[in-house]
Design a protein around this motif. Structure first.
Motif, PDB file in Angstrom:
ATOM      1  N   MET A  48       3.227  -9.195  -0.760  1.00 36.04           N
ATOM      2  CA  MET A  48       3.710  -7.975  -0.138  1.00 36.04           C
ATOM      3  C   MET A  48       4.139  -7.005  -1.222  1.00 36.04           C
ATOM      4  SD  MET A  48       3.477  -8.402   3.144  1.00 36.04           S
ATOM      5  CE  MET A  48       4.524  -7.168   3.874  1.00 36.04           C
ATOM      6  N   ILE A  49       3.700  -5.763  -1.099  1.00 40.28           N
ATOM      7  CA  ILE A  49       4.160  -4.712  -1.989  1.00 40.28           C
ATOM      8  C   ILE A  49       4.549  -3.517  -1.135  1.00 40.28           C
ATOM      9  CG2 ILE A  49       2.722  -5.462  -3.927  1.00 40.28           C
ATOM     10  CD1 ILE A  49       0.862  -3.087  -3.293  1.00 40.28           C
ATOM     11  N   GLU A  50       5.381  -2.664  -1.670  1.00 37.24           N
ATOM     12  CA  GLU A  50       5.751  -1.451  -0.956  1.00 37.24           C
ATOM     13  C   GLU A  50       5.153  -0.252  -1.669  1.00 37.24           C
ATOM     14  OE1 GLU A  50       9.985  -2.807   0.983  1.00 37.24           O
ATOM     15  OE2 GLU A  50       9.926  -1.063  -0.309  1.00 37.24           O
ATOM     16  N   ILE A  51       4.594   0.645  -0.868  1.00 32.98           N
ATOM     17  CA  ILE A  51       4.077   1.893  -1.417  1.00 32.98           C
ATOM     18  C   ILE A  51       4.622   3.049  -0.591  1.00 32.98           C
ATOM     19  CG2 ILE A  51       1.981   0.840  -2.359  1.00 32.98           C
ATOM     20  CD1 ILE A  51       0.439   2.079  -0.018  1.00 32.98           C
ATOM     21  N   ASP A  52       4.697   4.202  -1.207  1.00 30.65           N
ATOM     22  CA  ASP A  52       5.180   5.375  -0.490  1.00 30.65           C
ATOM     23  C   ASP A  52       4.007   6.127   0.141  1.00 30.65           C
ATOM     24  OD1 ASP A  52       3.973   6.702  -2.611  1.00 30.65           O
ATOM     25  OD2 ASP A  52       5.863   7.322  -3.518  1.00 30.65           O
ATOM     26  N   ASP A  53       4.338   7.201   0.846  1.00 30.99           N
ATOM     27  CA  ASP A  53       3.313   8.002   1.524  1.00 30.99           C
ATOM     28  C   ASP A  53       2.271   8.525   0.549  1.00 30.99           C
ATOM     29  OD1 ASP A  53       4.385   7.689   4.037  1.00 30.99           O
ATOM     30  OD2 ASP A  53       5.454   9.600   4.035  1.00 30.99           O
ATOM     31  N   LYS A  54       2.711   8.921  -0.627  1.00 28.28           N
ATOM     32  CA  LYS A  54       1.791   9.479  -1.620  1.00 28.28           C
ATOM     33  C   LYS A  54       0.740   8.449  -2.033  1.00 28.28           C
ATOM     34  CE  LYS A  54       1.759  11.940  -6.013  1.00 28.28           C
ATOM     35  NZ  LYS A  54       2.563  12.456  -7.124  1.00 28.28           N
ATOM     36  N   GLU A  55       1.164   7.218  -2.273  1.00 24.42           N
ATOM     37  CA  GLU A  55       0.221   6.160  -2.656  1.00 24.42           C
ATOM     38  C   GLU A  55      -0.702   5.818  -1.487  1.00 24.42           C
ATOM     39  OE1 GLU A  55      -1.970   3.299  -4.626  1.00 24.42           O
ATOM     40  OE2 GLU A  55      -0.666   4.848  -5.472  1.00 24.42           O
ATOM     41  N   LEU A  56      -0.161   5.785  -0.276  1.00 22.35           N
ATOM     42  CA  LEU A  56      -0.999   5.500   0.890  1.00 22.35           C
ATOM     43  C   LEU A  56      -2.022   6.618   1.084  1.00 22.35           C
ATOM     44  CD1 LEU A  56      -1.649   3.551   3.149  1.00 22.35           C
ATOM     45  CD2 LEU A  56       0.039   4.734   4.569  1.00 22.35           C
ATOM     46  N   ALA A  57      -1.623   7.861   0.878  1.00 23.00           N
ATOM     47  CA  ALA A  57      -2.556   8.985   0.973  1.00 23.00           C
ATOM     48  C   ALA A  57      -3.672   8.833  -0.059  1.00 23.00           C
ATOM     49  CB  ALA A  57      -1.815  10.306   0.772  1.00 23.00           C
ATOM     50  N   LYS A  58      -3.325   8.409  -1.248  1.00 23.98           N
ATOM     51  CA  LYS A  58      -4.327   8.184  -2.296  1.00 23.98           C
ATOM     52  C   LYS A  58      -5.342   7.122  -1.857  1.00 23.98           C
ATOM     53  CE  LYS A  58      -4.653   6.380  -6.997  1.00 23.98           C
ATOM     54  NZ  LYS A  58      -3.881   5.773  -8.080  1.00 23.98           N
ATOM     55  N   ARG A  59      -4.849   6.045  -1.266  1.00 22.82           N
ATOM     56  CA  ARG A  59      -5.738   4.972  -0.791  1.00 22.82           C
ATOM     57  C   ARG A  59      -6.610   5.449   0.368  1.00 22.82           C
ATOM     58  NH1 ARG A  59      -2.724  -0.825  -1.421  1.00 22.82           N
ATOM     59  NH2 ARG A  59      -1.839  -0.426  -3.479  1.00 22.82           N
ATOM     60  N   ILE A  60      -6.043   6.257   1.241  1.00 22.25           N
ATOM     61  CA  ILE A  60      -6.823   6.803   2.355  1.00 22.25           C
ATOM     62  C   ILE A  60      -7.958   7.662   1.818  1.00 22.25           C
ATOM     63  CG2 ILE A  60      -6.740   8.488   4.252  1.00 22.25           C
ATOM     64  CD1 ILE A  60      -3.900   7.327   4.870  1.00 22.25           C
ATOM     65  N   ARG A  61      -7.654   8.512   0.870  1.00 22.45           N
ATOM     66  CA  ARG A  61      -8.690   9.362   0.278  1.00 22.45           C
ATOM     67  C   ARG A  61      -9.795   8.507  -0.344  1.00 22.45           C
ATOM     68  NH1 ARG A  61      -9.118  14.735  -1.127  1.00 22.45           N
ATOM     69  NH2 ARG A  61     -10.765  15.129  -2.640  1.00 22.45           N
ATOM     70  N   GLN A  62      -9.412   7.492  -1.096  1.00 21.71           N
ATOM     71  CA  GLN A  62     -10.398   6.604  -1.715  1.00 21.71           C
ATOM     72  C   GLN A  62     -11.279   5.945  -0.664  1.00 21.71           C
ATOM     73  OE1 GLN A  62      -7.727   4.041  -3.895  1.00 21.71           O
ATOM     74  NE2 GLN A  62      -7.890   5.261  -5.766  1.00 21.71           N
ATOM     75  N   ASN A  63     -10.685   5.482   0.411  1.00 20.41           N
ATOM     76  CA  ASN A  63     -11.442   4.798   1.462  1.00 20.41           C
ATOM     77  C   ASN A  63     -12.386   5.746   2.199  1.00 20.41           C
ATOM     78  OD1 ASN A  63     -10.380   2.237   0.974  1.00 20.41           O
ATOM     79  ND2 ASN A  63      -8.628   2.605   2.298  1.00 20.41           N
ATOM     80  N   VAL A  64     -11.920   6.947   2.511  1.00 16.33           N
ATOM     81  CA  VAL A  64     -12.777   7.918   3.194  1.00 16.33           C
ATOM     82  C   VAL A  64     -13.951   8.296   2.299  1.00 16.33           C
ATOM     83  CG1 VAL A  64     -12.888  10.305   4.048  1.00 16.33           C
ATOM     84  CG2 VAL A  64     -11.005   8.809   4.746  1.00 16.33           C
ATOM     85  N   MET A  65     -13.671   8.557   1.038  1.00 10.33           N
ATOM     86  CA  MET A  65     -14.749   8.920   0.115  1.00 10.33           C
ATOM     87  C   MET A  65     -15.709   7.743  -0.081  1.00 10.33           C
ATOM     88  SD  MET A  65     -14.073  12.048  -0.308  1.00 10.33           S
ATOM     89  CE  MET A  65     -15.175  12.568  -1.612  1.00 10.33           C
ATOM     90  N   SER A  66     -15.200   6.531  -0.090  1.00  7.84           N
ATOM     91  CA  SER A  66     -16.060   5.347  -0.243  1.00  7.84           C
ATOM     92  C   SER A  66     -17.003   5.159   0.936  1.00  7.84           C
ATOM     93  CB  SER A  66     -15.212   4.082  -0.429  1.00  7.84           C
ATOM     94  OG  SER A  66     -14.579   4.108  -1.668  1.00  7.84           O
ATOM     95  N   ILE A  67     -16.505   5.372   2.154  1.00  4.93           N
ATOM     96  CA  ILE A  67     -17.395   5.188   3.301  1.00  4.93           C
ATOM     97  C   ILE A  67     -18.424   6.318   3.355  1.00  4.93           C
ATOM     98  CG2 ILE A  67     -15.902   6.277   5.042  1.00  4.93           C
ATOM     99  CD1 ILE A  67     -18.296   3.278   5.549  1.00  4.93           C
ATOM    100  N   LEU A  68     -18.044   7.515   2.932  1.00  4.09           N
ATOM    101  CA  LEU A  68     -19.033   8.593   2.840  1.00  4.09           C
ATOM    102  C   LEU A  68     -20.080   8.274   1.778  1.00  4.09           C
ATOM    103  CD1 LEU A  68     -16.752  11.735   3.197  1.00  4.09           C
ATOM    104  CD2 LEU A  68     -18.502  10.969   4.827  1.00  4.09           C
ATOM    105  N   ASP A  69     -19.646   7.725   0.651  1.00  2.00           N
ATOM    106  CA  ASP A  69     -20.596   7.289  -0.386  1.00  2.00           C
ATOM    107  C   ASP A  69     -21.564   6.254   0.174  1.00  2.00           C
ATOM    108  OD1 ASP A  69     -19.794   8.874  -2.547  1.00  2.00           O
ATOM    109  OD2 ASP A  69     -18.330   7.396  -3.245  1.00  2.00           O
ATOM    110  N   LEU A  70     -21.031   5.303   0.929  1.00  2.00           N
ATOM    111  CA  LEU A  70     -21.888   4.267   1.507  1.00  2.00           C
ATOM    112  C   LEU A  70     -22.867   4.868   2.506  1.00  2.00           C
ATOM    113  CD1 LEU A  70     -22.625   1.285   1.603  1.00  2.00           C
ATOM    114  CD2 LEU A  70     -20.791   0.966   3.298  1.00  2.00           C
ATOM    115  N   TRP A  71     -22.386   5.775   3.376  1.00  4.61           N
ATOM    116  CA  TRP A  71     -23.274   6.438   4.330  1.00  4.61           C
ATOM    117  C   TRP A  71     -24.371   7.226   3.614  1.00  4.61           C
ATOM    118  CZ3 TRP A  71     -24.808   6.086   9.087  1.00  4.61           C
ATOM    119  CH2 TRP A  71     -23.967   5.600  10.078  1.00  4.61           C
TER     120      TRP A  71
END
Length: 173
Positions: A48-71
């Motif tokens: 378990m780790i804790e992250i703040d909103d900023k880190e979660l936003a960074k991960r969301i951006r990475q994931n959205v861009m990754s699925i677009l890359d895959l598409w």
């Protein structure tokens, strides 16, 4: 009550506690066989780790861009199917976008993408939903799906979306 979310395609489970998210990460340990360039999972460790909103936003951006890359890449989609044969990649592509990653009303999503980028993503989502509605009951395996007009439409939309976001980021300095 904490805001709880689970994403089966992501290696974490999150619980929002005040302004932090507690993330359960599943770390996989790989090794490379002597004389070969392949790896396999030999174990995993969950912490378990804790992250703040900023880190979660960074991960969301990475994931959205990754699925677009895959598409945007037929080769990567076919490679994904080859490497994970138990997965129905066509279904994964649709589910990862619609269920897992595209949540434009969330605070962290809004932090991850500026207004112009969210408009670009909304345009992709419209195209995506149009095709998704057509494919609901008849989604072929990826080997066949990449040969369809519907796949071409979403593929082209993903390529254009990535290019527009890249240009927006370049213009914003």
């Amino acid at each position: 009550m904490p805001n709880i979310g689970y994403n089966s395609s992501l290696p974490y489970f999150s619980v929002k506690i005040n302004s932090y998210f507690r993330i359960k990460e599943n770390k996989r340990f790989d090794f490379t066989s002597t004389g070969r360039n392949h790896s396999r999972t030999v174990g995993s460790h969950i912490k378990m780790i804790e992250i703040d909103d900023k880190e979660l936003a960074k991960r969301i951006r990475q994931n959205v861009m990754s699925i677009l890359d895959l598409w945007s890449s037929k080769e990567e989609q076919l490679e994904y199917q080859k490497n994970v044969p138990i997965t129905q990649v066509s279904a994964e592509l649709f589910c990862q976008w619609a269920d897992d990653f595209y949540h434009p009303e969330s605070t962290q999503f809004k932090m991850a993408f500026d207004k112009k980028e969210r408009e670009i993503l909304a345009d992709f989502d419209k195209t995506f939903n149009h095709i998704s509605d057509k494919m609901t009951n008849n989604l072929p395996y990826i080997d066949d799906f990449v040969k369809t007009k519907e796949w071409e439409v979403v593929n082209r939309a993903a390529i254009e979306t990535l290019e527009k976001i890249k240009n927006t980021a370049a213009n914003n300095g």
